[in-house]
Write an enzyme that holds these catalytic residues in place. Structure first.
Site, PDB file in Angstrom:
ATOM      1  N   LYS A  16       0.838  -1.212   0.000  1.00 12.59           N
ATOM      2  CA  LYS A  16       0.000   0.000   0.000  1.00 12.59           C
ATOM      3  C   LYS A  16       0.871   1.259   0.000  1.00 12.59           C
ATOM      4  O   LYS A  16       0.650   2.177  -0.783  1.00 12.59           O
ATOM      5  CB  LYS A  16      -0.929   0.017   1.238  1.00 12.59           C
ATOM      6  N   ARG A  91      -9.503   1.273   8.998  1.00 10.90           N
ATOM      7  CA  ARG A  91      -9.070  -0.095   9.279  1.00 10.90           C
ATOM      8  C   ARG A  91     -10.078  -0.828  10.139  1.00 10.90           C
ATOM      9  O   ARG A  91      -9.877  -2.010  10.437  1.00 10.90           O
ATOM     10  CB  ARG A  91      -7.771  -0.029  10.068  1.00 10.90           C
ATOM     11  N   ARG A 126      11.724  -6.067   4.678  1.00  8.43           N
ATOM     12  CA  ARG A 126      11.529  -4.631   4.407  1.00  8.43           C
ATOM     13  C   ARG A 126      12.593  -3.782   5.118  1.00  8.43           C
ATOM     14  O   ARG A 126      12.899  -3.987   6.274  1.00  8.43           O
ATOM     15  CB  ARG A 126      10.144  -4.179   4.873  1.00  8.43           C
ATOM     16  N   ARG A 160      11.641  -1.703  10.510  1.00  6.49           N
ATOM     17  CA  ARG A 160      10.643  -1.173  11.426  1.00  6.49           C
ATOM     18  C   ARG A 160      10.528  -2.032  12.677  1.00  6.49           C
ATOM     19  O   ARG A 160      10.669  -3.254  12.604  1.00  6.49           O
ATOM     20  CB  ARG A 160       9.283  -1.107  10.711  1.00  6.49           C
ATOM     21  N   ARG A 171      -0.426  -8.632  13.535  1.00  4.75           N
ATOM     22  CA  ARG A 171      -0.986  -7.670  12.576  1.00  4.75           C
ATOM     23  C   ARG A 171      -1.860  -8.381  11.542  1.00  4.75           C
ATOM     24  O   ARG A 171      -2.907  -7.876  11.143  1.00  4.75           O
ATOM     25  CB  ARG A 171       0.147  -6.901  11.888  1.00  4.75           C
TER      26      ARG A 171
HETATM   27  P1  AP5 Z   1       4.875  -1.670   1.800  1.00  2.00           P
HETATM   28  O1  AP5 Z   1       4.588  -0.807   0.622  1.00  2.00           O
HETATM   29  O2  AP5 Z   1       5.679  -1.087   2.914  1.00  2.00           O
HETATM   30  O3  AP5 Z   1       3.526  -2.341   2.322  1.00  2.00           O
HETATM   31  P2  AP5 Z   1       2.332  -1.730   3.156  1.00  2.00           P
HETATM   32  O4  AP5 Z   1       1.089  -2.376   2.646  1.00  2.00           O
HETATM   33  O5  AP5 Z   1       2.379  -0.247   3.166  1.00  2.00           O
HETATM   34  O6  AP5 Z   1       2.687  -2.344   4.559  1.00  2.00           O
HETATM   35  P3  AP5 Z   1       2.659  -1.729   6.022  1.00  2.00           P
HETATM   36  O7  AP5 Z   1       3.339  -2.754   6.895  1.00  2.00           O
HETATM   37  O8  AP5 Z   1       3.216  -0.354   6.065  1.00  2.00           O
HETATM   38  O9  AP5 Z   1       1.185  -1.735   6.305  1.00  2.00           O
HETATM   39  P4  AP5 Z   1       0.567  -1.741   7.643  1.00  2.00           P
HETATM   40  O10 AP5 Z   1      -0.808  -1.524   7.232  1.00  2.00           O
HETATM   41  O11 AP5 Z   1       0.808  -2.919   8.512  1.00  2.00           O
HETATM   42  O12 AP5 Z   1       1.371  -0.598   8.433  1.00  2.00           O
HETATM   43  P5  AP5 Z   1       1.022   0.891   8.780  1.00  2.00           P
HETATM   44  O13 AP5 Z   1       2.262   1.669   8.707  1.00  2.00           O
HETATM   45  O14 AP5 Z   1      -0.187   1.346   8.058  1.00  2.00           O
HETATM   46  O15 AP5 Z   1       5.620  -2.987   1.254  1.00  2.00           O
HETATM   47  C1  AP5 Z   1       6.053  -4.005   2.136  1.00  2.00           C
HETATM   48  C2  AP5 Z   1       7.366  -4.633   1.616  1.00  2.00           C
HETATM   49  O16 AP5 Z   1       7.090  -5.329   0.407  1.00  2.00           O
HETATM   50  C3  AP5 Z   1       8.450  -3.602   1.259  1.00  2.00           C
HETATM   51  O17 AP5 Z   1       9.692  -4.147   1.604  1.00  2.00           O
HETATM   52  C4  AP5 Z   1       8.304  -3.406  -0.257  1.00  2.00           C
HETATM   53  O18 AP5 Z   1       9.529  -3.033  -0.861  1.00  2.00           O
HETATM   54  C5  AP5 Z   1       7.848  -4.804  -0.689  1.00  2.00           C
HETATM   55  N1  AP5 Z   1       6.957  -4.770  -1.841  1.00  2.00           N
HETATM   56  C6  AP5 Z   1       5.986  -3.839  -2.119  1.00  2.00           C
HETATM   57  N2  AP5 Z   1       5.337  -4.178  -3.253  1.00  2.00           N
HETATM   58  C7  AP5 Z   1       5.892  -5.359  -3.679  1.00  2.00           C
HETATM   59  C8  AP5 Z   1       5.637  -6.203  -4.787  1.00  2.00           C
HETATM   60  N3  AP5 Z   1       4.670  -5.925  -5.698  1.00  2.00           N
HETATM   61  N4  AP5 Z   1       6.398  -7.323  -4.908  1.00  2.00           N
HETATM   62  C9  AP5 Z   1       7.370  -7.629  -4.000  1.00  2.00           C
HETATM   63  N5  AP5 Z   1       7.659  -6.849  -2.927  1.00  2.00           N
HETATM   64  C10 AP5 Z   1       6.918  -5.731  -2.769  1.00  2.00           C
HETATM   65  O19 AP5 Z   1       0.554   0.713  10.311  1.00  2.00           O
HETATM   66  C11 AP5 Z   1       1.496   0.369  11.311  1.00  2.00           C
HETATM   67  C12 AP5 Z   1       0.776   0.315  12.665  1.00  2.00           C
HETATM   68  O20 AP5 Z   1       0.226   1.613  12.974  1.00  2.00           O
HETATM   69  C13 AP5 Z   1      -0.438  -0.640  12.734  1.00  2.00           C
HETATM   70  O21 AP5 Z   1      -0.048  -1.982  13.013  1.00  2.00           O
HETATM   71  C14 AP5 Z   1      -1.230  -0.002  13.880  1.00  2.00           C
HETATM   72  O22 AP5 Z   1      -0.677  -0.289  15.152  1.00  2.00           O
HETATM   73  C15 AP5 Z   1      -1.043   1.489  13.619  1.00  2.00           C
HETATM   74  N6  AP5 Z   1      -2.092   2.039  12.717  1.00  2.00           N
HETATM   75  C16 AP5 Z   1      -1.916   2.560  11.482  1.00  2.00           C
HETATM   76  N7  AP5 Z   1      -3.095   2.940  10.956  1.00  2.00           N
HETATM   77  C17 AP5 Z   1      -4.037   2.636  11.880  1.00  2.00           C
HETATM   78  C18 AP5 Z   1      -5.451   2.766  11.912  1.00  2.00           C
HETATM   79  N8  AP5 Z   1      -6.147   3.277  10.874  1.00  2.00           N
HETATM   80  N9  AP5 Z   1      -6.113   2.337  13.020  1.00  2.00           N
HETATM   81  C19 AP5 Z   1      -5.438   1.831  14.079  1.00  2.00           C
HETATM   82  N10 AP5 Z   1      -4.102   1.670  14.110  1.00  2.00           N
HETATM   83  C20 AP5 Z   1      -3.396   2.073  13.008  1.00  2.00           C
END
Ligand code: AP5
Length: 213
Positions: A16, A91, A126, A160, A171
């Site tokens: 994402k 979410r 990552r 991270r 997660r």
């Molecule tokens: P990446 O692009 O980083 O994936 P992502 O979907 O953004 O993953 P996140 O881990 O950031 O999502 P998340 O939803 O868990 O975390 P967030 O920061 O929102 O890609 C991942 C890896 O794959 C990278 O190494 C990339 O290079 C590789 N890749 C990408 N595309 C690829 C492809 N096509 N092929 C191969 N490799 C690929 O949230 C973190 C924490 O914050 C949550 O756990 C929670 O505690 C809190 N939080 C955030 N938002 C909320 C909310 N709305 N409500 C409550 N808590 C929240």
């Protein structure tokens, strides 16, 4: 017509953030990532950031009222008036309803479909830039020079805190229990588009570009 009020849905590690950053640049719209905003609050050491960190490191969702508040404030800013790409919000059902109550109508909800197995492989490798936020993968998307950010030249890419096996498992469980039900919620509204996330990043981008114009 070009779609400019966008949301990314999908499990952790679906790609994402990788896709949302690029789309935001191409369309000149803000990338609104709740994960990035919470990590920034944590870095600054604010009370909210400290509270959020406890949930994030455990792989749990931060309470709805905290996240809804920061998104409401961010969407009120001028640069979001002509479009935005939401990444990681909503979410939960409560967050999706809060977004509706803010009067926000989404042009497209991009559901990035990736298996749990792929998620585990992606998050385990990552690395990201603490300076500009660029995201890489040790095997699938490495920087040109090891440990150096292609985008800003910073040396010292990091993993991270929540990309540890126990937190990744939590997660994923949280995603299936609390976030996956939003697929049906947005399907009913008619905004949902499924994107195959198990293609190369370039192919995923092209599939998204075709949908949003
Ligand atoms: P990446 O692009 O980083 O994936 P992502 O979907 O953004 O993953 P996140 O881990 O950031 O999502 P998340 O939803 O868990 O975390 P967030 O920061 O929102 O890609 C991942 C890896 O794959 C990278 O190494 C990339 O290079 C590789 N890749 C990408 N595309 C690829 C492809 N096509 N092929 C191969 N490799 C690929 O949230 C973190 C924490 O914050 C949550 O756990 C929670 O505690 C809190 N939080 C955030 N938002 C909320 C909310 N709305 N409500 C409550 N808590 C929240």
């Amino acid at each position: 017509m070009s779609k400019r009020r966008l949301m990314m849905l999908g499990p952790p590690g679906a790609g994402k953030g990788t896709q949302a950053k690029r789309i935001a640049t191409e369309k000149s719209i803000p990338h609104i990532s709740t994960g990035d905003m919470l990590r920034e609050a944590r870095r600054k050491g604010t009370e909210m950031g400290k509270e959020a960190a406890r949930y994030m490191d455990a792989g749990q969702l931060v309470p709805d009222e905290v996240v809804i508040g920061i998104v409401r404030d961010r969407l009120d800013e001028d640069d979001a008036s002509q479009g935005f790409i939401l990444d990681g919000f909503p979410r939960t059902r409560a967050q999706a309803e809060a977004l509706q109550q803010m009067g926000i109508e989404l042009d497209a909800v991009l559901n990035i479909v990736v298996s749990d197995e792929a998620v585990i492989g992606r998050l385990g490798g990552r690395i990201s830039c603490p300076s500009c936020g660029a995201v890489y993968h040790e095997m699938f998307n490495p920087p040109a020079t090891p440990d150096v950010c292609d985008a800003c030249g910073y040396q010292g890419l990091i993993k991270r805190d929540d990309d540890q096996p126990a937190a990744i498992k939590k997660r994923l469980e949280g995603y299936h229990a609390q976030t996956a039900p939003l697929i049906a919620f947005y399907q009913e509204i008619g905004a949902l588009v499924a994107i195959d996330g198990e293609q190369s990043p370039e192919e995923v981008h092209d599939a998204i570009a075709e949908v949003i114009g």
